[in-house]
Design an enzyme around this catalytic site. Structure first.
Site, PDB file in Angstrom:
ATOM      1  N   CYS A 334      35.827  21.611  32.771  1.00  0.00           N
ATOM      2  CA  CYS A 334      35.127  20.607  33.446  1.00  0.00           C
ATOM      3  C   CYS A 334      35.027  19.115  32.618  1.00  0.00           C
ATOM      4  O   CYS A 334      35.172  18.192  33.489  1.00  0.00           O
ATOM      5  CB  CYS A 334      33.706  21.240  33.799  1.00  0.00           C
ATOM      6  SG  CYS A 334      33.396  23.070  33.717  1.00  0.00           S
ATOM      7  N   ARG A 363      36.537  30.605  23.506  1.00  0.00           N
ATOM      8  CA  ARG A 363      35.048  30.886  23.475  1.00  0.00           C
ATOM      9  C   ARG A 363      34.733  31.688  22.317  1.00  0.00           C
ATOM     10  O   ARG A 363      35.312  32.851  22.167  1.00  0.00           O
ATOM     11  CB  ARG A 363      34.558  31.471  25.009  1.00  0.00           C
ATOM     12  CG  ARG A 363      34.612  30.584  26.002  1.00  0.00           C
ATOM     13  CD  ARG A 363      34.447  31.032  27.132  1.00  0.00           C
ATOM     14  NE  ARG A 363      34.755  30.176  28.199  1.00  0.00           N
ATOM     15  CZ  ARG A 363      34.521  30.289  29.675  1.00  0.00           C
ATOM     16  NH1 ARG A 363      33.888  31.339  30.036  1.00  0.00           N
ATOM     17  NH2 ARG A 363      34.681  29.292  30.349  1.00  0.00           N
ATOM     18  N   GLN A 381      41.842  30.275  32.560  1.00  0.00           N
ATOM     19  CA  GLN A 381      41.230  30.194  33.819  1.00  0.00           C
ATOM     20  C   GLN A 381      42.199  29.654  34.981  1.00  0.00           C
ATOM     21  O   GLN A 381      42.822  28.663  34.698  1.00  0.00           O
ATOM     22  CB  GLN A 381      39.845  29.466  33.962  1.00  0.00           C
ATOM     23  CG  GLN A 381      38.916  30.364  33.245  1.00  0.00           C
ATOM     24  CD  GLN A 381      37.365  29.570  33.431  1.00  0.00           C
ATOM     25  OE1 GLN A 381      37.480  28.300  33.468  1.00  0.00           O
ATOM     26  NE2 GLN A 381      36.252  30.299  33.364  1.00  0.00           N
ATOM     27  N   ASP A 383      41.612  27.491  36.947  1.00  0.00           N
ATOM     28  CA  ASP A 383      40.533  26.545  37.034  1.00  0.00           C
ATOM     29  C   ASP A 383      40.807  25.445  38.128  1.00  0.00           C
ATOM     30  O   ASP A 383      41.979  25.060  38.080  1.00  0.00           O
ATOM     31  CB  ASP A 383      40.188  26.117  35.665  1.00  0.00           C
ATOM     32  CG  ASP A 383      38.683  25.604  35.680  1.00  0.00           C
ATOM     33  OD1 ASP A 383      37.868  25.872  36.733  1.00  0.00           O
ATOM     34  OD2 ASP A 383      38.170  25.125  34.442  1.00  0.00           O
ATOM     35  N   HIS A 385      38.538  21.757  39.968  1.00  0.00           N
ATOM     36  CA  HIS A 385      37.380  21.107  40.109  1.00  0.00           C
ATOM     37  C   HIS A 385      37.286  20.402  41.468  1.00  0.00           C
ATOM     38  O   HIS A 385      38.372  19.543  41.495  1.00  0.00           O
ATOM     39  CB  HIS A 385      36.743  20.358  38.920  1.00  0.00           C
ATOM     40  CG  HIS A 385      36.355  21.080  37.842  1.00  0.00           C
ATOM     41  ND1 HIS A 385      37.179  21.446  36.774  1.00  0.00           N
ATOM     42  CD2 HIS A 385      35.093  21.910  37.539  1.00  0.00           C
ATOM     43  CE1 HIS A 385      36.595  22.218  35.923  1.00  0.00           C
ATOM     44  NE2 HIS A 385      35.411  22.612  36.407  1.00  0.00           N
ATOM     45  N   LYS A 464      25.705  29.630  41.651  1.00  0.00           N
ATOM     46  CA  LYS A 464      27.048  30.075  41.815  1.00  0.00           C
ATOM     47  C   LYS A 464      27.267  31.194  42.701  1.00  0.00           C
ATOM     48  O   LYS A 464      26.352  31.975  42.797  1.00  0.00           O
ATOM     49  CB  LYS A 464      27.694  30.246  40.419  1.00  0.00           C
ATOM     50  CG  LYS A 464      26.923  31.225  39.680  1.00  0.00           C
ATOM     51  CD  LYS A 464      27.421  31.522  38.188  1.00  0.00           C
ATOM     52  CE  LYS A 464      26.664  32.579  37.350  1.00  0.00           C
ATOM     53  NZ  LYS A 464      27.149  33.205  36.165  1.00  0.00           N
ATOM     54  N   HIS A 510      33.198  23.928  40.956  1.00  0.00           N
ATOM     55  CA  HIS A 510      33.776  24.367  39.836  1.00  0.00           C
ATOM     56  C   HIS A 510      34.250  25.802  40.731  1.00  0.00           C
ATOM     57  O   HIS A 510      33.584  26.457  41.159  1.00  0.00           O
ATOM     58  CB  HIS A 510      33.092  24.765  38.806  1.00  0.00           C
ATOM     59  CG  HIS A 510      32.223  23.738  38.114  1.00  0.00           C
ATOM     60  ND1 HIS A 510      32.502  23.184  36.955  1.00  0.00           N
ATOM     61  CD2 HIS A 510      31.366  22.964  38.632  1.00  0.00           C
ATOM     62  CE1 HIS A 510      31.503  22.286  36.459  1.00  0.00           C
ATOM     63  NE2 HIS A 510      30.794  22.144  37.700  1.00  0.00           N
TER      64      HIS A 510
HETATM   65 ZN   LIG Z   1      33.955  23.777  35.547  1.00  0.00          ZN
END
Ligand SMILES: [Zn+2]
Ligand SMILES: [Zn+2]
Length: 630
Positions: A334, A363, A381, A383, A385, A464, A510
């Site tokens: 992000c 992580r 991910q 991922d 945005h 979320k 996200h």
């Molecule tokens: Zn994010």
């Protein structure tokens, strides 16, 4: 007083009547079989008084699959375990013994270590107790009395628990064992038809590594022997399907202590990974996402702006550069995408902007929390945005939901949702959260997605939707997530120019739909028991020449399949054909073609994994395979 029964009829009872009194008032048989009361939604011990006007449901031995009825049975079994252990191991100290999902445990401080063999002996003692029969009595005493009692018994963990217990102190006794316990418990041990001790583990007192290490004994219990057998069968099946085991057997990935929690993807595992990646790229392109690439390491100042330094630092790997600079390896994409959006002036005409990036993330998960591919330190991910205006949020959320339904549908999975709201450590005002939570909830309802509420479980920057699926063994897994955020863009000072020539706040969605490739592949491996669908299988067809003389013909079939876009290999004639067929089965290869004297390109012997055998010409076989692609 009166209580209301599940059929809405009212039951008159004397003041102070307990759940057991209510059961007796209805019938002797019900009273005998009663195990627990649900009063106004919460569970309560049968021995405790009901309140006037409460809605009351009495659970009995017939509610054998009810999670609360199972919990009271298992918690009672944990007390039997403690009684047995105290009898067999003089000098042992008892700590705590709660019910858990699928069973119970009890933590002990043994004078000398015990091992798996001891479990049999302890289990036999529990079964002896069950044969003798046990009944539980409950008493309430003062804190001082409780301390005195457990000091006299030399039970220091119980003494400590009395000191930190909230509310009144209650004790439950069965046989010669008395435990500090809030309850609820069974009336007696008759409903416990099957107990099984399932394992041993080390556990720190109060989960704190500076405290003594205790021995945790795990077990489970059921209202019937058949239920225990079915449970053990499911455990066996889960073991057979464990992705950590299949991952090695199928040569997909491995782990190495030089980088704990970080998978090494083998060539075959990478085939599965890349097939998912191909879907991600294809669908992202079709759905208006823009692929980007942003750095992996950032100066600490960025993490301070994003809020991760304050809220997420212990989960980050840090790199000291010099006296003044520390870099953090990104645990999520992000903040990089925020910088990207902020790198130019944005107008309302540019929005929505959907940035996608499947970057490697790190992580720093606790070593004890790591678990195969489902909990890793090195994670990728799918991922994205989505930067949008407030007005664009509903359409963008609908598009995310359409996307996830498509993705999960490829695997025959259906999503359920957990909708998580503002946590205690939230950024932003309640008004802002009212708006964001309202948008997510409305999207779930508009799209008719079943959801449960996770109160206070949201991210610190926004509410979320976590997406869950149920796998082939009936287990629930969390996959993707969709989060609505106005905090992070505000912290980065991100805005867009509206038609009114004024700056407006921009929102960010996200979202990761597979969640992470690692976890998703781990779950798929178990869901399919390693037998991936044709389009995902690392090797789709193996061609087996019966003898060396058929090698050339077999190689030519494999080559033709390869040219048609399929992953085919040849199992050379180094072993008997029977052995090679068996080994292709163990590798769970979807199709095996056996090529011998009787076969030709017009007539191939095709065996399907877990299915039958048919004779097909090569062109027909290729046409059939084409129908199995996504
Ligand atoms: Zn994010
Ligand atoms: Zn208890």
């Amino acid at each position: 007083m009166k209580v209301v029964l599940p059929d809405s009829s009212e039951l008159e009872l004397p003041d102070g009547a307990t759940g057991l009194d209510a059961a007796r008032a209805i019938g002797a048989k019900l009273a005998e079989q009663a195990v627990l009361v649900r009063a106004d939604g919460g569970v309560q011990d049968l021995r405790l008084p009901l309140g006037d006007g409460e809605r009351v449901q009495i659970l009995t031995t017939r509610d054998k699959d009810d999670p609360d009825a199972l919990a009271v049975l298992r918690h009672s079994s944990a007390h039997l375990l403690a009684e047995a252990v105290r009898r067999l191991y003089p000098g042992v100290k008892v700590a705590i013994g709660p019910p858990i999902e699928n069973g119970f445990y009890y933590d002990f401080d043994f004078p000398a270590p015990i091992n798996e063999d001891d479990l049999e002996r302890i289990e036999a003692e529990i079964n002896r107790e069950l044969k003798e029969g046990r009944a539980w009595t409950r008493e309430e005493i003062s804190r001082d009395q409780a301390v005195a009692r457990f000091e006299a018994e030399d039970e220091p963990y119980k003494v400590e628990l009395v000191g930190t217990a909230e509310g009144g102190i209650s004790l439950y006794t069965q046989g010669d064992f008395t435990d500090l316990c809030r309850g609820p418990h069974l009336q007696n041990s008759k409903p416990i038809k099957a107990v099984k001790l399932t394992g041993l583990a080390g556990a720190y007192w109060r989960g704190d590594s500076s405290q003594p290490q205790l021995t945790r004994i795990y077990g489970t219990a059921f209202y019937s022997k058949d239920d225990l057998d079915a449970h053990l069968e499911r455990l066996e099946e889960a073991k057979r399907r464990d992705h950590r085991r299949l991952g090695v057997q199928l040569d997909l990935f491995h782990f190495d202590e030089h980088s704990p929690g970080s998978p090494f993807w083998h060539p075959k595992g990478m085939v599965v990974f890349n097939e998912l990646e191909a879907i991600r790229r294809r669908e992202n392109e079709r759905r208006g996402y823009l692929e980007v690439k942003t750095p992996l390491i950032y100066d600490k100042a960025l993490w301070e702006t994003s809020g991760h330094w304050e809220k997420f630092r212990e989960n980050m790997f840090l790199i000291p550069i010099d006296d003044e600079h520390v870099y953090g390896i990104k645990p999520m994409n992000c903040p990089g995408h925020m910088l990207l959006f902020g790198s130019a002036l944005r107008s309302y005409r540019d929005l929505p902007i959907r940035y996608a990036e499947a970057a490697p993330l790190h992580r720093n998960e606790l070593a004890g929390a790591l678990h195969g591919l489902t909990r890793v330190r090195f994670v990728t991910q799918d991922d994205a945005h989505i930067f949008c205006t407030a007005e664009q949020i509903p359409a963008e959320l609908d598009a995310c939901i359409d996307y996830l339904r498509y993705l999960y549908g490829l695997f025959g999975l259906e999503a359920r949702a957990e909708f998580s709201t503002r946590p205690d450590n939230k950024l932003g005002t309640d008004d802002e959260w009212d708006f964001s939570e309202g948008e997510l909830q409305a999207a779930l309802e508009r799209n008719r997605i079943a959801y449960v509420l996770g109160e206070g479980e949201g991210s610190f920057y926004g509410p979320k939707i976590d997406l869950h699926i149920t796998d082939a063994l009936g287990r629930s897994w969390q996959l993707g997530t969709i989060q609505l955020d106005r905090q992070m863009p505000a912290r980065f000072g991100l805005t867009y120019m509206g038609p009114d020539n004024a700056e407006h706040a921009v929102f960010v969605i996200h979202r990761a739909l597979f969640g992470s490739f690692e976890r998703f592949i781990g779950i798929l491996t178990e869901h399919y028991g390693g037998a991936f669908p044709f389009w995902l299988a690392p090797i789709q067809v193996r061609v087996l020449p019966v003898g060396e003389a058929h090698g050339e013909a077999a190689a030519s079939v494999a080559a033709r399949l390869g040219e048609a876009g399929f992953r085919a290999d040849v199992g050379e004639a180094t072993e008997t054909i029977g052995k090679r067929i068996r080994s292709a089965e163990l590798e769970k290869i979807p199709f095996v073609v056996v090529y011998g004297d009787r076969e030709s390109d017009e007539s191939l012997a095709v065996r399907e994994h877990g299915g039958g055998q048919e004779t097909l010409g090569l062109m027909d076989f290729i046409a059939k395979l084409a129908t199995l692609e996504t």
